[in-house]
Design a protein around this motif. Structure first.
Motif: not given
Length: 350
Positions: A16-37
């Protein structure tokens, strides 16, 4: 047949290609923060932004643009219509628009037309409408282009590059051709020339007419009655033929002390004709062009010319496109140009 050494089964599902939730988990932030970036929101701490971007790089995350378009109703793509022509102005305009779009993450889809006919142009606009682009930039060189596009902006946001202003709902961006020509002629007048001939471009071209007006008004404001301009096109061949014609009549009509050509290619042909006849430029005749084409500093002699601000043209075009997409009132924007003085112009011989 699967390689037994890999331990993989034929037909096994791809990872499965990485999802936004995977980025949030690795960075230790919320899904919304990833979206803002991802959307370059200003209210994100620099350290948090760096952590999210590092996670994106590590995971190889790519945003799902199709899903984003469903939510925002924006594809992040614009269409560009230009003519099938190698001429310098339209080519540089296209490059300027592409560079400006790329710098802000906008994708450009380009379509060329052989002739600015209403049916073919509107078919191209319909094609872009079917593609779901956010808007269309039309690099409009002459009158037919304006007529073909003028009534289409109610269906799709349109920015025209070329006309100073168009009535209706179309945003426009253009190089200030009139002011650029005034700079060129003003330079010659300041050197002391009082016989400044103009070799003009095709009269159906918007740029050619604006440059001619700039020449004429600058000469008139200096208290000089302008000579009849000489009709050219945009080619060095036309400039060469015009130079030969001027030389052929010089027993009856002396050569002008200065010539302002509608573009650099006309100037190149003129310089060639003068060189063949042993006419010294600029001691006998000064020559000034327009566009500052690649290599004009290596003409013989190096050409004094006018350089449009192509980068600013691209930026302002994308600004107007954003305004058109938001359905803001149509506005016309002019972009400046500057004079580049080289050795093809000098004071007239006493």
């Amino acid at each position: 047949m699967a390689d037994a050494g890999t331990g993989e089964r034929a037909g096994a599902a791809l990872p499965r290609p990485p999802a936004m939730s995977d980025v949030a988990k690795l960075a230790g932030v919320s899904h919304q923060t990833v979206s803002r970036v991802l959307n370059d929101h200003p209210n994100v701490k620099a350290s948090t932004r760096e952590r999210v971007q590092s996670a994106i790089t590590e995971l190889g995350y790519r945003r799902n643009e199709a899903a984003r378009a469903l939510v925002t109703r924006r594809t992040g793509a614009i269409g560009v219509i230009t003519e099938d022509s190698p001429l310098f102005g339209p080519t540089m305009t296209l490059i300027a628009v592409e560079n400006a779009a790329r710098s802000q993450g906008t994708y450009v889809s380009v379509a060329t037309v052989t002739r600015w006919e209403v049916d073919s142009v509107q078919a191209t606009l319909e094609h872009f409408l079917d593609q779901g682009v956010d808007g269309v930039v039309v690099i409009a060189s002459h009158d037919e282009a304006v007529r073909a596009v003028k009534d289409y902006s109610r269906k799709l946001p349109v920015v025209m590059v070329g006309p100073g202003q168009v009535s209706g709902h179309i945003h426009t961006v253009a190089v200030d051709q009139y002011a650029g020509a005034s700079l060129a002629v003003g330079h010659l007048l300041d050197l002391g020339h009082r016989d400044v001939l103009h070799v003009r471009g095709p009269s159906v071209w918007l740029d050619a007419r604006a440059r001619e007006r700039g020449w004429q008004d600058a000469v008139l404001q200096a208290g000089i009655r302008p000579a009849e301009p000489v009709q050219g096109d945009w080619t060095a061949s036309a400039g060469f033929a015009i130079g030969r014609s001027l030389l052929g009549r010089r027993d009856e009509t002396p050569l002008p002390t200065a010539v302002f050509t509608a573009n650099d290619q006309l100037a190149l042909g003129l310089l060639h004709a003068f060189a063949d006849a042993g006419v010294n430029v600029p001691r006998e005749v000064s020559v000034v062009g327009f566009d500052d084409v690649e290599g004009s500093e290596h003409f013989f002699p190096p050409l004094t010319t006018v350089r449009p601000d192509w980068a600013a043209l691209g930026r302002r075009c994308l600004e107007r496109m954003a305004a058109a997409i938001e359905r803001q009132p149509a506005e016309g924007v002019l972009v400046g140009a500057r004079l580049v003085v080289r050795s093809s112009s000098a004071a007239p011989r006493a």
